[in-house]
Write an enzyme that holds these catalytic residues in place. Sequence first.
Site, PDB file in Angstrom:
ATOM      1  N   ARG A  47       0.830  -1.210   0.000  1.00 43.01           N
ATOM      2  CA  ARG A  47       0.000   0.000   0.000  1.00 43.01           C
ATOM      3  C   ARG A  47       0.861   1.255   0.000  1.00 43.01           C
ATOM      4  O   ARG A  47       0.506   2.262  -0.609  1.00 43.01           O
ATOM      5  CB  ARG A  47      -0.947   0.015   1.201  1.00 43.01           C
ATOM      6  N   LYS A 196      -7.117   5.434 -19.767  1.00 38.51           N
ATOM      7  CA  LYS A 196      -7.434   5.834 -21.131  1.00 38.51           C
ATOM      8  C   LYS A 196      -6.239   5.612 -22.071  1.00 38.51           C
ATOM      9  O   LYS A 196      -5.824   4.486 -22.285  1.00 38.51           O
ATOM     10  CB  LYS A 196      -7.913   7.279 -21.128  1.00 38.51           C
TER      11      LYS A 196
END
Length: 372
Positions: A47, A196
């Site tokens: 993390r 994207k």
Amino acid sequence: MRIETLAIHAGQSPDPATGAVTPPIHLSTTFERAADGSYPGGYVYTRTENPNRAALEQCLTALEGGAMAAAFSSGMAAIAAVFQALTPGDHILFPDDAYFGAGRLLRELMAPWGLTYSVVNMADLDAVYAAVRPQTRLIWVETPSNPLLKITDIAGVAEIARKAGARCAVDNTWPSPVGQQPLALGADLVMHATTKYLGGHSDLLGGVIVARAADEFFERIRLVQTIGGAAPSPFDCWLLMRSIRTLPHRMRAHSQNAQRVAEFLADHPAIERVHYPGLPTHSGYDIAQRQMSLPGGMLSIQVHGGAEEAMRVAGRVQIFTRATSLGGVESLIEHRASVEGVHTTTPPNLLRISVGLEHPDDLIDDLAKALS
């Protein structure tokens, strides 16, 4: 190094343990301590940091010409981290045309938390200057904007932000680092939904913030990343690094195809308006020519006949896929207002188009049949 070289080599050194040219995926969530309690490998817990994420952040920093980067599990998580790094009572200038999810985040979550904001036409520098308040700490820019492809003068807004003691952050998702370099134009922060064009294959979710300076504000963004926990998985980092290697070549092909499609649609009698910065008729064409090296693969069209006719056109395509998102190799089309819902400001006759890497003549033929 030029961007084609950086895309292949930045953060992509052969594995020192095995010599593997393709880096391994480090799926471990935890890392062994030495007998003295130290971490000789430099990693504690995934993390907070992971080898795949560290390599990705190094690569993205190089591509944008920044000082440091923080990768996130989505583009929305990256935007939220910037907003959360501010202090309740701070004021944000936000574009009147921008990704709907970012506006919703600001309106529904961050404003109740204590941030204030004003919506402004970022294509009008006088309007931006007039909207600045003493409490303004961030000017958020999205250029080209979603879905109307408005063009904002990044250097001009960055100068306004600097004089106001604020930061200028630019959503650079649509142009990618290949098509636009906001930090070189004076911006302080760059955001990407790496889902994207950076990912480019519609198979991963991610976001990133790249900072021009490794300052205290960026450290607050890093704190949100590590303590808040919106970190990308090692596998998604690895997938993204794989995809970035072809980014410059994909972006050139996306732009070339989009230019062809836009020029066809601009002359079609069924089309009321084409929004694409590669067309000389676009209101922001001159600024786009100055600050963009490619006009990009995104465009939107307004169809004569209103929402009903726009939906009919979207329903008749065969090669384009009716789907949300953008930046993949496949071409997508969607009726944006119906996706955004009741708070949309998008024209009801608008279709947003992500032009993929198919042959442009096939895409033109598909649209011609759908518009007939």
